[in-house]
Design a protein around this motif. Structure first.
Motif, PDB file in Angstrom:
ATOM      1  N   GLY A 134       0.840  -1.181   0.000  1.00  0.00           N
ATOM      2  CA  GLY A 134       0.000   0.000   0.000  1.00  0.00           C
ATOM      3  C   GLY A 134       0.876   1.231   0.000  1.00  0.00           C
ATOM      4  N   VAL A 135       0.508   2.205   0.769  1.00  0.00           N
ATOM      5  CA  VAL A 135       1.314   3.412   0.900  1.00  0.00           C
ATOM      6  C   VAL A 135       2.345   3.146   1.986  1.00  0.00           C
ATOM      7  CG1 VAL A 135       1.290   5.876   1.362  1.00  0.00           C
ATOM      8  CG2 VAL A 135      -0.632   4.821   0.181  1.00  0.00           C
ATOM      9  N   ARG A 136       3.492   2.715   1.566  1.00  0.00           N
ATOM     10  CA  ARG A 136       4.546   2.342   2.529  1.00  0.00           C
ATOM     11  C   ARG A 136       5.430   3.565   2.758  1.00  0.00           C
ATOM     12  NH1 ARG A 136       4.435  -2.776   4.100  1.00  0.00           N
ATOM     13  NH2 ARG A 136       3.136  -4.212   2.895  1.00  0.00           N
ATOM     14  N   ASP A 137       5.039   4.331   3.763  1.00  0.00           N
ATOM     15  CA  ASP A 137       5.675   5.628   3.971  1.00  0.00           C
ATOM     16  C   ASP A 137       6.504   5.692   5.250  1.00  0.00           C
ATOM     17  OD1 ASP A 137       3.647   5.523   5.817  1.00  0.00           O
ATOM     18  OD2 ASP A 137       2.716   7.435   5.251  1.00  0.00           O
ATOM     19  N   GLU A 138       6.898   4.525   5.806  1.00  0.00           N
ATOM     20  CA  GLU A 138       7.602   4.520   7.080  1.00  0.00           C
ATOM     21  C   GLU A 138       8.816   3.582   7.023  1.00  0.00           C
ATOM     22  OE1 GLU A 138       5.659   4.819  11.269  1.00  0.00           O
ATOM     23  OE2 GLU A 138       5.839   2.687  10.827  1.00  0.00           O
ATOM     24  N   ILE A 139       9.914   4.039   7.614  1.00  0.00           N
ATOM     25  CA  ILE A 139      11.110   3.212   7.789  1.00  0.00           C
ATOM     26  C   ILE A 139      11.296   2.993   9.282  1.00  0.00           C
ATOM     27  CG2 ILE A 139      13.612   3.070   7.489  1.00  0.00           C
ATOM     28  CD1 ILE A 139      13.324   4.987   5.119  1.00  0.00           C
ATOM     29  N   LEU A 140      11.455   1.738   9.686  1.00  0.00           N
ATOM     30  CA  LEU A 140      11.770   1.426  11.071  1.00  0.00           C
ATOM     31  C   LEU A 140      13.274   1.249  11.197  1.00  0.00           C
ATOM     32  CD1 LEU A 140       9.021  -1.216  12.018  1.00  0.00           C
ATOM     33  CD2 LEU A 140       8.902   1.280  12.122  1.00  0.00           C
ATOM     34  N   VAL A 141      13.837   1.768  12.278  1.00  0.00           N
ATOM     35  CA  VAL A 141      15.267   1.631  12.524  1.00  0.00           C
ATOM     36  C   VAL A 141      15.486   1.221  13.969  1.00  0.00           C
ATOM     37  CG1 VAL A 141      15.577   4.080  13.129  1.00  0.00           C
ATOM     38  CG2 VAL A 141      17.534   2.758  12.287  1.00  0.00           C
ATOM     39  N   ASP A 142      16.473   0.376  14.182  1.00  0.00           N
ATOM     40  CA  ASP A 142      16.865  -0.066  15.513  1.00  0.00           C
ATOM     41  C   ASP A 142      17.178   1.151  16.387  1.00  0.00           C
ATOM     42  OD1 ASP A 142      18.208  -1.110  17.717  1.00  0.00           O
ATOM     43  OD2 ASP A 142      19.443  -2.487  16.554  1.00  0.00           O
ATOM     44  N   ALA A 143      16.429   1.308  17.454  1.00  0.00           N
ATOM     45  CA  ALA A 143      16.614   2.473  18.325  1.00  0.00           C
ATOM     46  C   ALA A 143      17.946   2.443  19.061  1.00  0.00           C
ATOM     47  CB  ALA A 143      15.468   2.556  19.340  1.00  0.00           C
ATOM     48  N   THR A 144      18.573   1.264  19.153  1.00  0.00           N
ATOM     49  CA  THR A 144      19.864   1.149  19.828  1.00  0.00           C
ATOM     50  C   THR A 144      21.012   1.033  18.830  1.00  0.00           C
ATOM     51  OG1 THR A 144      19.652  -1.268  19.962  1.00  0.00           O
ATOM     52  CG2 THR A 144      18.766   0.018  21.793  1.00  0.00           C
ATOM     53  N   THR A 145      20.764   1.394  17.594  1.00  0.00           N
ATOM     54  CA  THR A 145      21.728   1.170  16.523  1.00  0.00           C
ATOM     55  C   THR A 145      23.006   1.973  16.687  1.00  0.00           C
ATOM     56  OG1 THR A 145      21.952   1.028  14.109  1.00  0.00           O
ATOM     57  CG2 THR A 145      20.900   2.997  14.983  1.00  0.00           C
ATOM     58  N   PHE A 146      24.054   1.527  15.996  1.00  0.00           N
ATOM     59  CA  PHE A 146      25.262   2.332  15.895  1.00  0.00           C
ATOM     60  C   PHE A 146      24.878   3.680  15.298  1.00  0.00           C
ATOM     61  CE2 PHE A 146      29.267   3.666  13.873  1.00  0.00           C
ATOM     62  CZ  PHE A 146      30.129   3.538  14.951  1.00  0.00           C
ATOM     63  N   PRO A 147      25.375   4.808  15.831  1.00  0.00           N
ATOM     64  CA  PRO A 147      24.876   6.119  15.423  1.00  0.00           C
ATOM     65  C   PRO A 147      24.828   6.360  13.918  1.00  0.00           C
ATOM     66  CG  PRO A 147      26.268   6.362  17.344  1.00  0.00           C
ATOM     67  CD  PRO A 147      26.355   4.918  16.934  1.00  0.00           C
ATOM     68  N   THR A 148      25.879   5.957  13.192  1.00  0.00           N
ATOM     69  CA  THR A 148      25.893   6.231  11.754  1.00  0.00           C
ATOM     70  C   THR A 148      24.697   5.602  11.049  1.00  0.00           C
ATOM     71  OG1 THR A 148      28.283   6.507  11.610  1.00  0.00           O
ATOM     72  CG2 THR A 148      27.171   5.836   9.611  1.00  0.00           C
ATOM     73  N   ASP A 149      24.324   4.385  11.438  1.00  0.00           N
ATOM     74  CA  ASP A 149      23.166   3.748  10.810  1.00  0.00           C
ATOM     75  C   ASP A 149      21.919   4.612  10.994  1.00  0.00           C
ATOM     76  OD1 ASP A 149      25.045   1.745  10.519  1.00  0.00           O
ATOM     77  OD2 ASP A 149      23.666   0.129  11.021  1.00  0.00           O
ATOM     78  N   GLY A 150      21.775   5.165  12.188  1.00  0.00           N
ATOM     79  CA  GLY A 150      20.628   6.036  12.439  1.00  0.00           C
ATOM     80  C   GLY A 150      20.681   7.309  11.619  1.00  0.00           C
ATOM     81  N   TYR A 151      21.868   7.909  11.521  1.00  0.00           N
ATOM     82  CA  TYR A 151      22.003   9.135  10.727  1.00  0.00           C
ATOM     83  C   TYR A 151      21.632   8.874   9.266  1.00  0.00           C
ATOM     84  CZ  TYR A 151      25.225  10.300  14.627  1.00  0.00           C
ATOM     85  OH  TYR A 151      25.813  10.501  15.848  1.00  0.00           O
ATOM     86  N   ILE A 152      22.134   7.769   8.734  1.00  0.00           N
ATOM     87  CA  ILE A 152      21.889   7.473   7.318  1.00  0.00           C
ATOM     88  C   ILE A 152      20.439   7.099   7.086  1.00  0.00           C
ATOM     89  CG2 ILE A 152      22.443   5.818   5.490  1.00  0.00           C
ATOM     90  CD1 ILE A 152      25.334   5.959   6.456  1.00  0.00           C
ATOM     91  N   ALA A 153      19.850   6.343   8.014  1.00  0.00           N
ATOM     92  CA  ALA A 153      18.430   6.018   7.870  1.00  0.00           C
ATOM     93  C   ALA A 153      17.584   7.286   7.861  1.00  0.00           C
ATOM     94  CB  ALA A 153      17.996   5.091   8.996  1.00  0.00           C
ATOM     95  N   ALA A 154      17.943   8.248   8.702  1.00  0.00           N
ATOM     96  CA  ALA A 154      17.201   9.516   8.721  1.00  0.00           C
ATOM     97  C   ALA A 154      17.352  10.255   7.398  1.00  0.00           C
ATOM     98  CB  ALA A 154      17.696  10.388   9.877  1.00  0.00           C
TER      99      ALA A 154
END
Length: 413
Positions: A134-154
């Protein structure tokens, strides 16, 4: 120097004796001779693996003969051009993948970007991507992830017009919905050493119609991963930790075979073109995992990595996992026996199914404690604010190392 009071809880002689007996029967113990090591206890292979003895000579050959004498002919005659996929095929069995699905090159961060954006494009929405999307408008990311992974996911979320939602890995099944496009998770938590349940989480992501992306930096080379077996969609990982590729050695990207024809990389470089020397203005992606290539491969570090991977010839990843668990069990036992009650608190799970190949201990003034340990020949590291990390690389760490590290930790505290 007198022994610390904490040693009264356990017998140093018995633990040293057990360590010696375990080392004497260790089927992987002979591999230590293939690494350049001194008499320190090196427990930081989860940050930078030790140097395999085969690497310096190989690098000298690449520099002096391949680059110095053959020069540009080495792209063909020395196999430079095919190195990214050839070395990917060497990594493949270590992460449970068939050949032709891993390409080596770029950094982990760059590959995370390729994978997350590629995953969103694979998931699609409004009739594109996975069936029933459908309208897949969300990305889930590990909240405890290594910081760079979070930055890039954002950043990937901003670029693709999606919303980023951090969730704890164990909360992913309940967080999934018809809105979920992609999920980026770490296989092993870099702080605590917690091993997340890749099979069940991947199955939940697939059932929800989303695309899974796994970061294998702290698991590849330390434990079985099973990318093909468990239906992982995309995965990335570094090669300088348990794979011993050297500082800044190139990372890798896994694209499951049945996704390769639709994988749309956000970095379409000339090296991923179907006809790279055609120099056409339009990009026509190559077939297979080669779509994950971007620019000219970093040959010096890539071929150093290839030499480093030779230590894995005839090594079973299951045997590595068995020794890893035995090592970390024994280290925790020694810590309990030697260290005064309350001086440290293990934060790595005791259950084998939830443990990677490192032990993390919560400790007051952890930074200063680790500096003192390093001065005494026990090399680990720490993470803010209060975590001591000890990485156990089964290819070259022994049970005597584990006992010695725990004893020196007790004395230091």
């Amino acid at each position: 120097m007198s022994e610390p009071a904490g040693e009264a809880k356990g017998s140093r002689e018995s633990l040293e004796g057990r360590a010696a007996a375990l080392d004497a029967t260790d089927e992987l113990g002979k591999l230590r001779a293939q690494f350049v090591l001194d008499d320190t206890v090196y427990l930081d292979g989860n940050s930078l693996g030790a140097l395999p003895r085969s690497v310096p000579g190989r690098v000298e050959d690449v520099v002096r003969r391949q680059w110095g004498s053959l020069r540009i002919r080495s792209w063909d005659e020395s196999g430079w051009w095919t190195a990214p996929e050839r070395i990917g095929d060497r990594i493949a069995p270590l992460v449970g993948a068939a050949p032709g699905q891993i390409v080596v090159g770029d950094s982990t961060s760059v590959n995370v970007f390729k994978a997350v954006v590629g995953a969103v494009r694979l998931a699609g929405g409004g009739g594109e991507g996975r069936e029933g999307a459908g309208v897949r408008d969300e990305i889930l990311v590990d909240a405890t992830t290594f910081p760079t992974d979070g930055y890039i996911a954002a950043s990937a979320a901003r670029m693709t017009g999606r919303t980023l939602r951090p969730v704890a890995p164990e909360e992913v099944p309940d967080a999934l919905s018809g809105r979920t496009a992609a999920v980026l998770l770490n296989h092993v938590d870099y702080r605590t050493g917690r091993l997340h349940d890749l099979p069940s989480l991947t199955a939940a992501i697939r059932a929800a119609g989303a695309v899974s992306v796994w970061d294998l930096c702290h698991s590849a080379g330390a434990l079985p991963v099973g990318l093909d077996e468990h239906g992982v969609d995309l995965a990335v990982g570094c090669t300088y930790k348990y794979l011993n590729g050297g500082p800044g050695s190139p990372a890798y990207l896994y694209v499951r075979r049945d996704h390769q024809s639709r994988f749309d990389s956000p970095l379409p470089g000339w090296n991923s073109h179907a006809d790279p020397f055609g120099m056409t203005p339009d990009h026509v992606p190559a077939s297979g995992a080669l779509r994950g290539r971007v620019g000219t491969p970093d040959i010096l570090s890539m071929l150093a990595l290839e030499a480093a991977l030779e230590v894995w010839d005839d090594v079973s990843i299951d045997a590595v996992r068995t020794k890893s668990l035995a090592l970390t069990d024994f280290f925790l036992e020694c810590v309990e026996a030697y260290v005064l009650d309350g001086a440290v608190e293990p934060v790595t799970p005791s259950a084998h199914a939830e443990r990677g190949s490192q032990v993390a201990l919560r400790c007051a003034d952890a930074g200063r404690v680790m500096r003192r340990l390093i001065e005494q020949g026990v090399i680990g590291d720490f993470r803010e604010p209060n975590i001591l990390r000890f990485g156990f690389t089964p290819l070259y760490v022994g049970f005597g190392d584990a006992e010695r590290a725990a004893r020196i930790l007790s004395r230091t505290l």
